[in-house]
Design a protein around this motif. Structure first.
Motif, PDB file in Angstrom:
ATOM      1  N   LEU A  54       0.838  -1.210   0.000  1.00  0.00           N
ATOM      2  CA  LEU A  54       0.000   0.000   0.000  1.00  0.00           C
ATOM      3  C   LEU A  54       0.870   1.256   0.000  1.00  0.00           C
ATOM      4  O   LEU A  54       0.639   2.190  -0.771  1.00  0.00           O
ATOM      5  CB  LEU A  54      -0.925   0.030   1.228  1.00  0.00           C
ATOM      6  CG  LEU A  54      -1.668   1.363   1.395  1.00  0.00           C
ATOM      7  CD1 LEU A  54      -2.862   1.457   0.451  1.00  0.00           C
ATOM      8  CD2 LEU A  54      -2.102   1.605   2.820  1.00  0.00           C
ATOM      9  N   LYS A  55       1.902   1.242   0.867  1.00  0.00           N
ATOM     10  CA  LYS A  55       2.764   2.425   0.988  1.00  0.00           C
ATOM     11  C   LYS A  55       3.378   2.770  -0.359  1.00  0.00           C
ATOM     12  O   LYS A  55       3.378   3.919  -0.794  1.00  0.00           O
ATOM     13  CB  LYS A  55       3.883   2.170   2.005  1.00  0.00           C
ATOM     14  CG  LYS A  55       3.424   2.221   3.448  1.00  0.00           C
ATOM     15  CD  LYS A  55       4.651   2.007   4.344  1.00  0.00           C
ATOM     16  CE  LYS A  55       4.250   1.920   5.803  1.00  0.00           C
ATOM     17  NZ  LYS A  55       5.321   1.320   6.618  1.00  0.00           N
ATOM     18  N   GLU A  56       3.899   1.746  -1.019  1.00  0.00           N
ATOM     19  CA  GLU A  56       4.545   1.967  -2.323  1.00  0.00           C
ATOM     20  C   GLU A  56       3.555   2.485  -3.346  1.00  0.00           C
ATOM     21  O   GLU A  56       3.813   3.459  -4.055  1.00  0.00           O
ATOM     22  CB  GLU A  56       5.089   0.630  -2.831  1.00  0.00           C
ATOM     23  CG  GLU A  56       6.585   0.599  -2.970  1.00  0.00           C
ATOM     24  CD  GLU A  56       7.045  -0.792  -3.369  1.00  0.00           C
ATOM     25  OE1 GLU A  56       6.695  -1.229  -4.486  1.00  0.00           O
ATOM     26  OE2 GLU A  56       7.734  -1.430  -2.548  1.00  0.00           O
ATOM     27  N   ALA A  57       2.383   1.851  -3.396  1.00  0.00           N
ATOM     28  CA  ALA A  57       1.389   2.211  -4.403  1.00  0.00           C
ATOM     29  C   ALA A  57       0.810   3.602  -4.143  1.00  0.00           C
ATOM     30  O   ALA A  57       0.405   4.303  -5.080  1.00  0.00           O
ATOM     31  CB  ALA A  57       0.278   1.171  -4.437  1.00  0.00           C
ATOM     32  N   ALA A  58       0.799   4.005  -2.872  1.00  0.00           N
ATOM     33  CA  ALA A  58       0.241   5.320  -2.538  1.00  0.00           C
ATOM     34  C   ALA A  58       1.106   6.452  -3.093  1.00  0.00           C
ATOM     35  O   ALA A  58       0.647   7.571  -3.293  1.00  0.00           O
ATOM     36  CB  ALA A  58       0.093   5.451  -1.023  1.00  0.00           C
ATOM     37  N   GLU A  59       2.396   6.152  -3.365  1.00  0.00           N
ATOM     38  CA  GLU A  59       3.322   7.165  -3.893  1.00  0.00           C
ATOM     39  C   GLU A  59       3.150   7.371  -5.397  1.00  0.00           C
ATOM     40  O   GLU A  59       3.692   8.308  -5.960  1.00  0.00           O
ATOM     41  CB  GLU A  59       4.781   6.725  -3.655  1.00  0.00           C
ATOM     42  CG  GLU A  59       5.178   6.511  -2.213  1.00  0.00           C
ATOM     43  CD  GLU A  59       5.606   7.803  -1.537  1.00  0.00           C
ATOM     44  OE1 GLU A  59       5.537   8.856  -2.198  1.00  0.00           O
ATOM     45  OE2 GLU A  59       5.967   7.733  -0.346  1.00  0.00           O
ATOM     46  N   ARG A  65      -5.867   8.886  -9.120  1.00  0.00           N
ATOM     47  CA  ARG A  65      -7.011   9.262  -9.958  1.00  0.00           C
ATOM     48  C   ARG A  65      -8.166   8.277  -9.739  1.00  0.00           C
ATOM     49  O   ARG A  65      -8.029   7.292  -9.039  1.00  0.00           O
ATOM     50  CB  ARG A  65      -6.547   9.282 -11.409  1.00  0.00           C
ATOM     51  CG  ARG A  65      -5.251  10.095 -11.551  1.00  0.00           C
ATOM     52  CD  ARG A  65      -4.914  10.393 -12.955  1.00  0.00           C
ATOM     53  NE  ARG A  65      -5.868  11.323 -13.530  1.00  0.00           N
ATOM     54  CZ  ARG A  65      -5.911  11.631 -14.831  1.00  0.00           C
ATOM     55  NH1 ARG A  65      -5.061  11.064 -15.656  1.00  0.00           N
ATOM     56  NH2 ARG A  65      -6.796  12.483 -15.277  1.00  0.00           N
ATOM     57  N   TYR A  66      -9.296   8.566 -10.381  1.00  0.00           N
ATOM     58  CA  TYR A  66     -10.426   7.645 -10.257  1.00  0.00           C
ATOM     59  C   TYR A  66      -9.995   6.263 -10.735  1.00  0.00           C
ATOM     60  O   TYR A  66      -9.394   6.136 -11.805  1.00  0.00           O
ATOM     61  CB  TYR A  66     -11.602   8.089 -11.134  1.00  0.00           C
ATOM     62  CG  TYR A  66     -12.432   9.205 -10.543  1.00  0.00           C
ATOM     63  CD1 TYR A  66     -13.072   9.051  -9.318  1.00  0.00           C
ATOM     64  CD2 TYR A  66     -12.601  10.399 -11.239  1.00  0.00           C
ATOM     65  CE1 TYR A  66     -13.851  10.063  -8.796  1.00  0.00           C
ATOM     66  CE2 TYR A  66     -13.380  11.418 -10.718  1.00  0.00           C
ATOM     67  CZ  TYR A  66     -14.008  11.251  -9.492  1.00  0.00           C
ATOM     68  OH  TYR A  66     -14.778  12.245  -8.974  1.00  0.00           O
ATOM     69  N   PRO A  67     -10.334   5.236  -9.976  1.00  0.00           N
ATOM     70  CA  PRO A  67     -10.032   3.869 -10.447  1.00  0.00           C
ATOM     71  C   PRO A  67     -11.041   3.441 -11.514  1.00  0.00           C
ATOM     72  O   PRO A  67     -12.058   4.118 -11.704  1.00  0.00           O
ATOM     73  CB  PRO A  67     -10.205   3.017  -9.186  1.00  0.00           C
ATOM     74  CG  PRO A  67     -10.965   3.828  -8.210  1.00  0.00           C
ATOM     75  CD  PRO A  67     -10.968   5.256  -8.635  1.00  0.00           C
ATOM     76  N   ALA A  70     -14.883  -1.431 -12.658  1.00  0.00           N
ATOM     77  CA  ALA A  70     -14.906  -2.873 -12.358  1.00  0.00           C
ATOM     78  C   ALA A  70     -13.727  -3.292 -11.485  1.00  0.00           C
ATOM     79  O   ALA A  70     -13.691  -4.408 -10.972  1.00  0.00           O
ATOM     80  CB  ALA A  70     -14.889  -3.669 -13.649  1.00  0.00           C
ATOM     81  N   GLY A  71     -12.765  -2.379 -11.313  1.00  0.00           N
ATOM     82  CA  GLY A  71     -11.561  -2.714 -10.566  1.00  0.00           C
ATOM     83  C   GLY A  71     -10.387  -2.875 -11.531  1.00  0.00           C
ATOM     84  O   GLY A  71     -10.585  -3.163 -12.712  1.00  0.00           O
ATOM     85  N   MET A  72      -9.152  -2.709 -11.024  1.00  0.00           N
ATOM     86  CA  MET A  72      -7.961  -2.841 -11.875  1.00  0.00           C
ATOM     87  C   MET A  72      -7.930  -4.243 -12.472  1.00  0.00           C
ATOM     88  O   MET A  72      -8.223  -5.222 -11.764  1.00  0.00           O
ATOM     89  CB  MET A  72      -6.689  -2.665 -11.028  1.00  0.00           C
ATOM     90  CG  MET A  72      -6.492  -1.273 -10.509  1.00  0.00           C
ATOM     91  SD  MET A  72      -5.269  -1.282  -9.188  1.00  0.00           S
ATOM     92  CE  MET A  72      -3.760  -1.434 -10.139  1.00  0.00           C
ATOM     93  N   PHE A  73      -7.530  -4.329 -13.733  1.00  0.00           N
ATOM     94  CA  PHE A  73      -7.470  -5.657 -14.350  1.00  0.00           C
ATOM     95  C   PHE A  73      -6.507  -6.563 -13.566  1.00  0.00           C
ATOM     96  O   PHE A  73      -6.785  -7.734 -13.335  1.00  0.00           O
ATOM     97  CB  PHE A  73      -7.059  -5.568 -15.825  1.00  0.00           C
ATOM     98  CG  PHE A  73      -7.035  -6.918 -16.464  1.00  0.00           C
ATOM     99  CD1 PHE A  73      -8.223  -7.569 -16.784  1.00  0.00           C
ATOM    100  CD2 PHE A  73      -5.838  -7.578 -16.697  1.00  0.00           C
ATOM    101  CE1 PHE A  73      -8.218  -8.843 -17.335  1.00  0.00           C
ATOM    102  CE2 PHE A  73      -5.823  -8.855 -17.251  1.00  0.00           C
ATOM    103  CZ  PHE A  73      -7.014  -9.476 -17.575  1.00  0.00           C
ATOM    104  N   VAL A 273     -12.578   1.213  -5.911  1.00  0.00           N
ATOM    105  CA  VAL A 273     -11.679   1.127  -4.749  1.00  0.00           C
ATOM    106  C   VAL A 273     -10.371   1.852  -5.070  1.00  0.00           C
ATOM    107  O   VAL A 273      -9.802   1.665  -6.158  1.00  0.00           O
ATOM    108  CB  VAL A 273     -11.365  -0.361  -4.435  1.00  0.00           C
ATOM    109  CG1 VAL A 273     -10.351  -0.493  -3.305  1.00  0.00           C
ATOM    110  CG2 VAL A 273     -12.643  -1.122  -4.094  1.00  0.00           C
ATOM    111  N   PHE A 274      -9.882   2.663  -4.142  1.00  0.00           N
ATOM    112  CA  PHE A 274      -8.579   3.347  -4.267  1.00  0.00           C
ATOM    113  C   PHE A 274      -7.560   2.335  -4.825  1.00  0.00           C
ATOM    114  O   PHE A 274      -7.385   1.251  -4.261  1.00  0.00           O
ATOM    115  CB  PHE A 274      -8.182   3.849  -2.873  1.00  0.00           C
ATOM    116  CG  PHE A 274      -6.855   4.550  -2.770  1.00  0.00           C
ATOM    117  CD1 PHE A 274      -6.314   5.266  -3.831  1.00  0.00           C
ATOM    118  CD2 PHE A 274      -6.142   4.513  -1.568  1.00  0.00           C
ATOM    119  CE1 PHE A 274      -5.094   5.926  -3.711  1.00  0.00           C
ATOM    120  CE2 PHE A 274      -4.919   5.167  -1.433  1.00  0.00           C
ATOM    121  CZ  PHE A 274      -4.396   5.872  -2.513  1.00  0.00           C
ATOM    122  N   GLN A 275      -6.900   2.730  -5.916  1.00  0.00           N
ATOM    123  CA  GLN A 275      -6.017   1.764  -6.590  1.00  0.00           C
ATOM    124  C   GLN A 275      -4.879   1.259  -5.705  1.00  0.00           C
ATOM    125  O   GLN A 275      -4.450   0.117  -5.837  1.00  0.00           O
ATOM    126  CB  GLN A 275      -5.460   2.371  -7.880  1.00  0.00           C
ATOM    127  CG  GLN A 275      -6.538   2.532  -8.920  1.00  0.00           C
ATOM    128  CD  GLN A 275      -6.002   2.556 -10.349  1.00  0.00           C
ATOM    129  OE1 GLN A 275      -6.761   2.301 -11.277  1.00  0.00           O
ATOM    130  NE2 GLN A 275      -4.736   2.859 -10.543  1.00  0.00           N
TER     131      GLN A 275
END
Ligand code: PLP
Length: 388
Positions: A54-59, A65-67, A70-73, A273-275
């Motif tokens: 999560l920490k890495e992806a939050a950077e 942006r808007y996800p 249907a959710g990330m592939f 959902v927040f990516q």
């Protein structure tokens, strides 16, 4: 202006826990050491590999942006791979998986996609309250399927009247079960598929607890049955599996048309959902087995402590093979509400009265073993000193 609520919330059943909540607060303010075995919310932290993801992806700015709706592939692909590994079931990540903001969100939106006013929805009783409330919000009519101890808390499909079956549009099921902790097998799911085919009923299986199981048990997926994906979907949650209740991520899998129907509702109501949380979810699913045995052992040890305590004080319980709940009988002639209330005032222990999950829950109590072993042992000691 006299502000008025809509009938749909005006007519909600009274909040059973309000009285208990007020009492808990009053006792805490008096300095009483209250042990809370009420809420099913894991006390163990989320594994660190998931937090780091999560920490890495939050950077990463693109995650701000808007996800996608249907959710990330990549998340849906991780779900598909997990399904194949865990259940031996193939699901197409493109058309048979949708990401949810926790499984509660998906369950609550499901009746909006499939239920017209006046349609019957079959709901387990006792059961997770969202099934019937969401049905009512969509104008549907919840019909209780009693879960009785003599049937191992499985619904007796044969006993549902023919006219109800014909009007039923959808059925909710949940195994491993909240609140009874009952588990089931493929044979029962086969009978559900047969029943659903006969009456054209969409089956929504809530599988939130398949990964919290004991004694080497690996509870099955409803989708393992041939033909299940023709008539149903299954909900999963990362909440209980990976101690991620606060993160709000889950998913639904199964019938293409049902998944796209649920997706249509969601597209019009939420924005996904927040990516960064989905990236953490990918990490969780890809390394699914890391720490799983240890997590199960923690609950198994707690289960044994609490169940031994119940045995010592002579209270009858349903031996849990899964979930972090223990479902036990109140002493003969004592109502769920009275037992709950007396246990709180005399022993400082918070439990959930069984009738909070439906009228067939009367005479039972649900305990959540989401506190550490010291606290649980303390609860058992207090139970031994409690006169009912
Ligand atoms: N289904 C059942 C049976 C539950 O007990 C819960 C939570 O307690 C949920 C679904 C919702 O879980 P979440 O929305 O955190 O995925």
């Amino acid at each position: 202006m006299s502000l008025k609520w809509a009938k749909r919330i005006e007519e909600l059943p009274p909040y059973l826990f309000a009285e208990i909540d007020a009492k808990i607060n009053e006792m805490i303010s008096r300095g009483v050491d209250v042990i809370d075995l009420g809420i099913g919310d894991p006390d163990i932290p989320t594994p660190s590999n998931i937090i780091n993801a999560l920490k890495e992806a939050a950077e990463v700015p693109k995650n701000h942006r808007y996800p996608s709706y249907a959710g990330m592939f990549e998340f849906r692909e991780a779900v598909s791979n997990w399904y194949r590994e865990r259940f031996g079931v193939n699901v197409d990540p493109q058309s048979e998986v949708v990401t949810l903001i926790g499984s509660k969100e998906g369950i609550a939106h499901t009746p909006l996609a499939f239920v017209d006013p006046g349609d019957i929805v079959l709901v387990p009783d006792p059961g997770y309250p969202v099934y019937s409330v969401a049905t009512t919000f969509a104008g549907g009519l919840p019909y209780s399927m009693p879960l009785l101890k003599m049937n191992n808390f499985l619904p007796d499909l044969e006993s549902i009247p023919e006219y109800v079956c014909r009007r039923a549009k959808l059925m909710f099921l949940n195994y491993p079960n909240n609140p009874t902790s009952s588990v089931t097998d493929i044979d029962f799911f086969k009978s559900v598929v047969e029943f659903a085919n006969k009456y054209d009923i969409i089956v929504c299986h809530d599988a939130a607890y398949t990964e919290v199981a004991y004694d080497g048990l690996n509870p099955p997926s409803f989708l393992q049955v041939d033909g299940a994906a023709d008539i149903g979907i299954e909900f999963h949650s990362l909440s209980k599996t990976f101690n991620m209740t606060g993160w709000r991520i889950g998913f639904a899998v199964g019938n293409k048309k049902a998944i796209s129907g649920l997706g249509k509702i969601k597209t019009n109501i939420d924005s996904g959902v927040f990516q960064a949380v989905q990236c953490a979810g990918i990490e969780a699913l890809r390394h699914y087995s890391v720490g799983m045995a240890e997590r199960r052992m923690i609950y198994q040890e707690r289960r044994d402590i609490f169940c031994n305590g119940l045995r010592e004080v002579g209270l009858d319980y349903f031996p849990p093979k899964a979930t972090f709940y223990v479902w036990f009988d109140t002493p003969r002639g004592v109502s769920s509400k009275d037992f709950t209330s007396r246990l709180l005032s005399d022993a400082g222990i918070v439990v959930t009265p069984g009738n909070g999950f439906g009228k067939y829950g009367e005479g039972f109590i649900r305990v959540s073993i989401t506190v550490n072993t010291e606290r649980l042992k303390e609860a058992v000691e207090r139970l031994k000193g409690f006169k009912f």
